[in-house]
Write an enzyme that holds these catalytic residues in place. Sequence first.
Site, PDB file in Angstrom:
ATOM      1  N   PRO A   9     -20.368  38.779 -20.770  1.00 19.52           N
ATOM      2  CA  PRO A   9     -21.344  37.705 -20.916  1.00 19.52           C
ATOM      3  C   PRO A   9     -21.072  36.786 -22.106  1.00 19.52           C
ATOM      4  CG  PRO A   9     -22.310  39.850 -21.430  1.00 19.52           C
ATOM      5  CD  PRO A   9     -20.993  40.111 -20.794  1.00 19.52           C
ATOM      6  N   ASN A  10     -21.239  35.513 -21.833  1.00 26.44           N
ATOM      7  CA  ASN A  10     -21.140  34.435 -22.828  1.00 26.44           C
ATOM      8  C   ASN A  10     -19.705  34.101 -23.238  1.00 26.44           C
ATOM      9  OD1 ASN A  10     -24.048  34.025 -23.123  1.00 26.44           O
ATOM     10  ND2 ASN A  10     -24.042  36.053 -24.051  1.00 26.44           N
ATOM     11  N   ARG A  17     -20.083  28.394 -28.175  1.00 21.49           N
ATOM     12  CA  ARG A  17     -20.916  29.406 -28.832  1.00 21.49           C
ATOM     13  C   ARG A  17     -20.393  29.694 -30.249  1.00 21.49           C
ATOM     14  NH1 ARG A  17     -19.477  35.558 -26.883  1.00 21.49           N
ATOM     15  NH2 ARG A  17     -21.476  35.841 -27.911  1.00 21.49           N
ATOM     16  N   TYR A  22     -16.435  32.674 -33.173  1.00 21.78           N
ATOM     17  CA  TYR A  22     -15.544  32.827 -32.009  1.00 21.78           C
ATOM     18  C   TYR A  22     -14.463  31.744 -31.915  1.00 21.78           C
ATOM     19  CZ  TYR A  22     -19.121  36.180 -30.654  1.00 21.78           C
ATOM     20  OH  TYR A  22     -19.991  37.237 -30.642  1.00 21.78           O
ATOM     21  N   ASN A  74     -12.965  42.491 -22.575  1.00 24.97           N
ATOM     22  CA  ASN A  74     -13.929  42.201 -23.632  1.00 24.97           C
ATOM     23  C   ASN A  74     -15.312  42.278 -22.976  1.00 24.97           C
ATOM     24  OD1 ASN A  74     -15.606  41.308 -25.598  1.00 24.97           O
ATOM     25  ND2 ASN A  74     -14.322  39.564 -26.213  1.00 24.97           N
ATOM     26  N   ALA A  77     -21.391  41.628 -25.138  1.00 23.27           N
ATOM     27  CA  ALA A  77     -22.607  42.361 -25.540  1.00 23.27           C
ATOM     28  C   ALA A  77     -22.751  43.695 -24.806  1.00 23.27           C
ATOM     29  CB  ALA A  77     -23.833  41.491 -25.306  1.00 23.27           C
ATOM     30  N   GLU A  98      -9.670  47.657 -24.981  1.00 24.59           N
ATOM     31  CA  GLU A  98     -10.915  46.988 -25.388  1.00 24.59           C
ATOM     32  C   GLU A  98     -10.565  45.928 -26.429  1.00 24.59           C
ATOM     33  OE1 GLU A  98     -13.234  49.525 -27.893  1.00 24.59           O
ATOM     34  OE2 GLU A  98     -15.009  48.245 -27.845  1.00 24.59           O
ATOM     35  N   HIS A 100     -12.051  42.519 -28.817  1.00 25.37           N
ATOM     36  CA  HIS A 100     -13.139  41.671 -29.322  1.00 25.37           C
ATOM     37  C   HIS A 100     -12.533  40.577 -30.180  1.00 25.37           C
ATOM     38  CE1 HIS A 100     -15.959  44.619 -27.914  1.00 25.37           C
ATOM     39  NE2 HIS A 100     -15.224  45.548 -28.486  1.00 25.37           N
ATOM     40  N   ARG A 107     -20.196  43.354 -38.363  1.00 25.55           N
ATOM     41  CA  ARG A 107     -21.368  42.506 -38.090  1.00 25.55           C
ATOM     42  C   ARG A 107     -22.642  43.376 -38.066  1.00 25.55           C
ATOM     43  NH1 ARG A 107     -19.815  38.861 -33.096  1.00 25.55           N
ATOM     44  NH2 ARG A 107     -21.823  37.891 -33.671  1.00 25.55           N
TER      45      ARG A 107
HETATM   46  C1  DHK Z   1     -18.372  39.203 -28.112  1.00 26.68           C
HETATM   47  C2  DHK Z   1     -19.719  39.231 -27.935  1.00 26.68           C
HETATM   48  O1  DHK Z   1     -20.312  38.412 -27.064  1.00 26.68           O
HETATM   49  C3  DHK Z   1     -20.587  40.097 -28.753  1.00 26.68           C
HETATM   50  O2  DHK Z   1     -21.727  40.501 -28.059  1.00 26.68           O
HETATM   51  C4  DHK Z   1     -19.853  41.285 -29.313  1.00 26.68           C
HETATM   52  C5  DHK Z   1     -17.665  40.192 -28.960  1.00 26.68           C
HETATM   53  C6  DHK Z   1     -18.554  40.864 -29.967  1.00 26.68           C
HETATM   54  C7  DHK Z   1     -16.395  39.601 -29.532  1.00 26.68           C
HETATM   55  O3  DHK Z   1     -16.214  39.581 -30.739  1.00 26.68           O
HETATM   56  O4  DHK Z   1     -15.558  39.146 -28.760  1.00 26.68           O
HETATM   57  O5  DHK Z   1     -20.660  41.962 -30.219  1.00 26.68           O
END
Ligand code: DHK
Length: 143
Positions: A9-10, A17, A22, A74, A77, A98, A100, A107
């Site tokens: 998600p996202n 974002r 990011y 990834n 959340a 995995e 991120h 965090r």
């Molecule tokens: C991405 C997200 O959307 C967060 O919810 C994670 C992760 C971290 C990232 O760092 O890619 O906590």
Amino acid sequence: MNILVINGPNMNMLGIRQPEIYGKATYEDLKAMIQAEADKLGVQVSFFQSNHEGALVDAIQQAYFDHVDGIIINPAAYTHTSVALLDAVKAVGIPTVEIHVSDPDSREEFRHVSYIRAACAATIRGHGLPGYIEALHFLCRQH
Ligand code: DHK
């Protein structure tokens, strides 16, 4: 060798974002970067992104039936909440990394838990988008 890159998600909102966390590159930029490296390595790569937990579970299961050799995921959340994603990776038995973009361990406390980690061969975090390239190289070395 064929690799599936799954984003949760996202992650489709990359570039929009929280760019201070990011970065400014978009999801399309991320895909292009991975595709370019996969072409160099002679690896087939496909991409899946969803904001829905069940759709991510379905994609992991489908990877088994498609004879995918490795998964880069990834879970975003869902990293911190999803036993279903952990169980899916365990169910298919495909080598999985995995990844991120940020380092969740540095965090908020609620980001320190990763359910999926127990089923993954490696975790790459806090290296920005190049972390996906590291994950690709890791899976190639394992193959
Ligand atoms: C991405 C997200 O959307 C967060 O919810 C994670 C992760 C971290 C990232 O760092 O890619 O906590």
